[in-house]
Design an enzyme around this catalytic site. Structure first.
Site, PDB file in Angstrom:
ATOM      1  N   ASP A   1       0.762  -1.384  -0.193  1.00 28.69           N
ATOM      2  CA  ASP A   1      -0.041  -0.136   0.401  1.00 28.69           C
ATOM      3  C   ASP A   1       0.934   1.339  -0.200  1.00 28.69           C
ATOM      4  O   ASP A   1       0.383   2.081  -0.992  1.00 28.69           O
ATOM      5  CB  ASP A   1      -1.082   0.238   0.951  1.00 28.69           C
ATOM      6  CG  ASP A   1      -2.187  -0.790   1.062  1.00 28.69           C
ATOM      7  OD1 ASP A   1      -2.127  -1.777   0.127  1.00 28.69           O
ATOM      8  OD2 ASP A   1      -3.189  -1.043   2.330  1.00 28.69           O
TER       9      ASP A   1
ATOM     10  N   TYR B   1      -2.914   3.923   9.669  1.00 26.94           N
ATOM     11  CA  TYR B   1      -2.486   4.573  10.524  1.00 26.94           C
ATOM     12  C   TYR B   1      -3.836   4.956  11.785  1.00 26.94           C
ATOM     13  O   TYR B   1      -3.598   4.661  12.672  1.00 26.94           O
ATOM     14  CB  TYR B   1      -1.840   5.857   9.938  1.00 26.94           C
ATOM     15  CG  TYR B   1      -0.980   6.212  11.971  1.00 26.94           C
ATOM     16  CD1 TYR B   1      -1.060   6.221  12.502  1.00 26.94           C
ATOM     17  CD2 TYR B   1      -0.317   8.110  11.451  1.00 26.94           C
ATOM     18  CE1 TYR B   1       0.317   6.746  14.268  1.00 26.94           C
ATOM     19  CE2 TYR B   1       0.710   8.363  12.666  1.00 26.94           C
ATOM     20  CZ  TYR B   1       0.822   7.476  13.733  1.00 26.94           C
ATOM     21  OH  TYR B   1       1.418   8.016  14.851  1.00 26.94           O
TER      22      TYR B   1
END
Length: 294
Positions: free
Chosen positions: A74, A192
């Site tokens: 990613d 995140y």
């Protein structure tokens, strides 16, 4: 079909994927261009890529390209979109990383996936981005002032907390006492933000998420807001500087800098193959429903 190929590594993990992809593009007579640094990386290593010297290279993209293929995880896709910017080239990723929420093509499915794209058997998923403006301006940010996953502020050179004064559409929300604050898109909600306790949003959700990083305000929780909201942040703390990250790109800002974040004026087009979906990816990547009783 004019195809751009981007990658960051050529090693034991990626070589099989790279060779399979390139050889299939040659077989299909695709007009293939490799990002210059990636081309030089492969050229300096031993490989089994047929007619490798016939591949052209690129340093920038234009609207004549039909597709960009990212080879990596990613993080590689997040780098790849800095070439795409606002010109609307569809992006798809071959996953040689770990999780792969964005890079969904597995090594054993490369040829089938490319053939499906050639045959038009896919959908386009348009992903919203964040844009950032700082006062005073910062040259490291101005040149590439957008992020697909998240924009985050965090402490620098200290173990002490920072205070992130936060306004939404000009109205004061709160001051987070924390290690930082993540502003995430729906796409970035599985990145995140997720690791800091944020919620998962489906890619089409017209929302952003504010997720504090290790907040000392025990009542501070992730907050979902409309993606039409303009967010303003100002950091204070014991040190004179703090960090701001745009996906994987990092800059240093002086405390007191006004940071304005809002929805970008363009979207990134991600290719979704018909045999894949976000819900399938959630189950596979987060092991939802994995139980010996099932």
């Amino acid at each position: 079909m004019k195809v751009a190929i981007f990658g960051r590594f050529y090693n034991k993990t990626t070589s099989a994927s790279v060779e399979t992809l390139f050889n299939y593009l040659v077989k299909k007579d695709a007009d293939a261009y490799i990002e210059t640094e990636f081309y030089n990386l492969i050229k300096d290593e031993s490989h089994n890529i047929k007619d490798f010297e016939t591949f052209k290279t690129f340093d920038a993209l234009d609207e004549s390209f039909d597709l960009l293929v990212s080879v990596g995880g990613d993080g590689t896709i997040l780098r790849a979109i800095t070439f795409v910017k606002d010109i609307g080239i569809p992006v798809i990723g071959v996953n040689t990383g770990r999780l792969g929420f964005l890079a969904t093509i597995q090594v054993d499915g490369i040829e089938r996936a490319i053939q499906d794209i050639i045959d038009g058997k896919y959908k386009i998923s348009e992903r919203s981005l964040l844009s950032i403006e700082t006062l005073p301006e910062n040259d490291d940010i101005t040149s590439l002032n957008f992020a697909l996953n998240e924009i985050a502020v965090s402490r620098k050179n200290t173990t002490s907390m920072i205070t992130v004064e936060t306004h939404l559409d000009g109205e004061f929300l709160t001051s987070y006492w924390s290690d930082g604050l993540i502003v995430s898109t729906a796409t970035g909600s599985t990145g995140y933000s997720l690791s800091c306790g944020g919620p998962v949003l489906t890619p089409g959700t017209n929302s952003f998420v504010l997720t504090p990083i290790a907040p000392h305000n025990l009542s501070a929780r992730p907050l979902i807001i409309p993606d039409s909201t303009e967010i303003q942040l100002r950091v204070s703390g014991r040190e004179e500087n703090h960090l701001v990250s745009l996906d994987s790109r990092i800059a240093t800002l002086d405390n007191g800098t006004i940071i304005k974040i809002k929805k970008a004026s363009f979207k990134i087009k991600m290719i979704d193959l018909l045999n894949e979906s976000f819900l399938v990816t959630l189950r596979k990547k987060l092991l939802w429903g994995e139980d010996k009783r099932n």
